[in-house]
Design a protein around this motif. Structure first.
Motif, short mmCIF file in Angstrom:
data_model
loop_
_atom_site.label_atom_id
_atom_site.label_comp_id
_atom_site.label_asym_id
_atom_site.label_seq_id
_atom_site.Cartn_x
_atom_site.Cartn_y
_atom_site.Cartn_z
N SER A 19 -35.48 -7.60 -43.48
CA SER A 19 -34.27 -7.35 -44.26
C SER A 19 -33.08 -8.04 -43.61
N LYS A 20 -32.20 -8.57 -44.46
CA LYS A 20 -30.99 -9.21 -43.92
C LYS A 20 -29.89 -8.18 -43.73
N SER A 21 -30.14 -6.97 -44.20
CA SER A 21 -29.13 -5.93 -44.08
C SER A 21 -29.41 -5.05 -42.87
N LYS A 22 -28.37 -4.56 -42.25
CA LYS A 22 -28.57 -3.70 -41.09
C LYS A 22 -28.48 -2.22 -41.48
N LYS A 23 -28.23 -1.97 -42.78
CA LYS A 23 -28.11 -0.59 -43.22
C LYS A 23 -29.46 0.11 -43.17
N LYS A 24 -29.45 1.33 -42.70
CA LYS A 24 -30.70 2.06 -42.52
C LYS A 24 -31.22 2.70 -43.82
N ASP A 25 -30.35 2.81 -44.83
CA ASP A 25 -30.79 3.50 -46.06
C ASP A 25 -31.47 2.56 -47.04
N ASN A 26 -31.67 1.29 -46.68
CA ASN A 26 -32.47 0.39 -47.53
C ASN A 26 -33.93 0.54 -47.13
N PRO A 27 -34.76 1.12 -48.02
CA PRO A 27 -36.13 1.39 -47.59
C PRO A 27 -36.96 0.13 -47.38
N ASP A 28 -37.80 0.15 -46.34
CA ASP A 28 -38.81 -0.88 -46.13
C ASP A 28 -39.90 -0.64 -47.18
N LEU A 29 -40.34 -1.70 -47.82
CA LEU A 29 -41.27 -1.53 -48.95
C LEU A 29 -42.75 -1.70 -48.58
N SER A 30 -43.07 -1.64 -47.29
CA SER A 30 -44.48 -1.71 -46.89
C SER A 30 -45.24 -0.56 -47.52
N GLY A 31 -46.37 -0.84 -48.13
CA GLY A 31 -47.21 0.21 -48.71
C GLY A 31 -46.63 0.85 -49.96
N ILE A 32 -45.63 0.19 -50.56
CA ILE A 32 -44.96 0.77 -51.73
C ILE A 32 -45.92 0.97 -52.90
N GLY A 33 -46.97 0.15 -52.97
CA GLY A 33 -47.94 0.27 -54.05
C GLY A 33 -48.72 1.57 -54.05
N ASP A 44 -36.98 -15.14 -53.52
CA ASP A 44 -36.08 -15.92 -54.38
C ASP A 44 -35.02 -15.02 -55.03
N ALA A 45 -35.44 -13.80 -55.38
CA ALA A 45 -34.51 -12.88 -56.05
C ALA A 45 -33.62 -12.17 -55.02
N LYS A 46 -33.79 -12.51 -53.75
CA LYS A 46 -32.98 -11.97 -52.66
C LYS A 46 -33.13 -10.46 -52.48
N CYS A 47 -34.29 -9.92 -52.85
CA CYS A 47 -34.57 -8.51 -52.60
C CYS A 47 -34.50 -8.26 -51.08
N ASN A 48 -34.81 -9.30 -50.31
CA ASN A 48 -34.80 -9.13 -48.86
C ASN A 48 -33.39 -9.11 -48.28
N ASN A 49 -32.37 -9.24 -49.14
CA ASN A 49 -31.01 -8.98 -48.65
C ASN A 49 -30.90 -7.53 -48.22
N CYS A 50 -31.65 -6.67 -48.89
CA CYS A 50 -31.61 -5.24 -48.56
C CYS A 50 -32.94 -4.73 -48.00
N HIS A 51 -34.05 -5.17 -48.60
CA HIS A 51 -35.34 -4.61 -48.21
C HIS A 51 -36.13 -5.50 -47.26
N GLY A 52 -36.65 -4.92 -46.21
CA GLY A 52 -37.66 -5.59 -45.42
C GLY A 52 -39.02 -5.12 -45.89
N ILE A 53 -40.07 -5.90 -45.64
CA ILE A 53 -41.45 -5.44 -45.85
C ILE A 53 -42.19 -5.82 -44.58
N SER A 54 -42.20 -4.90 -43.62
CA SER A 54 -42.71 -5.26 -42.29
C SER A 54 -44.17 -5.68 -42.34
N SER A 55 -44.96 -5.07 -43.27
CA SER A 55 -46.38 -5.42 -43.35
C SER A 55 -46.58 -6.86 -43.82
N GLU A 56 -45.55 -7.44 -44.45
CA GLU A 56 -45.66 -8.81 -44.97
C GLU A 56 -44.76 -9.77 -44.21
N ASP A 57 -44.27 -9.32 -43.05
CA ASP A 57 -43.39 -10.15 -42.22
C ASP A 57 -42.11 -10.57 -42.94
N ILE A 58 -41.63 -9.71 -43.83
CA ILE A 58 -40.34 -9.97 -44.47
C ILE A 58 -39.30 -9.08 -43.80
#
Ligand code: HEC
Length: 117
Positions: free
Chosen positions: A56-70, A40-54
């Motif tokens: 990223s809508k951005s193609k930029k490589k410098d937006n980190p994937d947040l899988s395992g961020i915890g 809802d907050a559109k964090c996925n405009n920049c970040h993907g979370i591959s472990s959660e099937d999210i």
């Protein structure tokens, strides 16, 4: 007498199937509040979370994937980082948090729960 037993077996079968279908339904319908708030907050405009099937809508490589961020950050840090009162590698987070406190709280807690596998 026999037909009465058959009747009861039939009724229990129907109830059982209903219960099964309902249990399955509620499992797939349940999403953590933080996951919903993240999208809802559109964090996925920049970040993907591959472990959660999210994705990223951005193609930029410098937006980190947040899988395992915890495994790297606690909820408290994530909150402060997104409110820009805390820095990461001497830099503030690029986006400004404009949503509600509750949503940020949910997102931070949910991200903390994503541990490296
Ligand atoms: C405009 C693009 C953009 C948006 C929108 C965005 N981020 Fe980020 N985010 C970044 C970038 C780029 C970095 C890496 C910054 C750095 O390394 O200095 C980052 C870093 C992070 C990190 C730290 C990642 C790490 O590996 O340590 C977290 C956590 C994070 N963002 C969460 C969020 C959340 C939650 C939202 C939604 C509220 C969000 N971001 C929205 C671009 C974005």
């Amino acid at each position: 007498m026999k037909s009465l037993i058959q009747y009861f077996i039939f009724v229990f079968l129907v109830i059982g199937l209903y219960g099964f279908a309902f249990a399955n339904y509620s499992n797939t319908g349940e999403e953590p509040a933080g996951k919903k708030a993240f999208v809802d907050a559109k964090c996925n405009n920049c970040h993907g979370i591959s472990s959660e099937d999210i994705v990223s809508k951005s193609k930029k490589k410098d937006n980190p994937d947040l899988s395992g961020i915890g495994s790297t950050h606690k909820a408290d840090f994530i909150k402060k980082y997104l409110l820009k009162t805390e820095k990461l590698n001497d830099k503030k987070h690029p986006s400004n948090w404009k949503g509600e406190d509750k949503a940020l709280e949910d997102i931070a807690k949910w991200l903390e729960s994503l541990k490296k596998k």
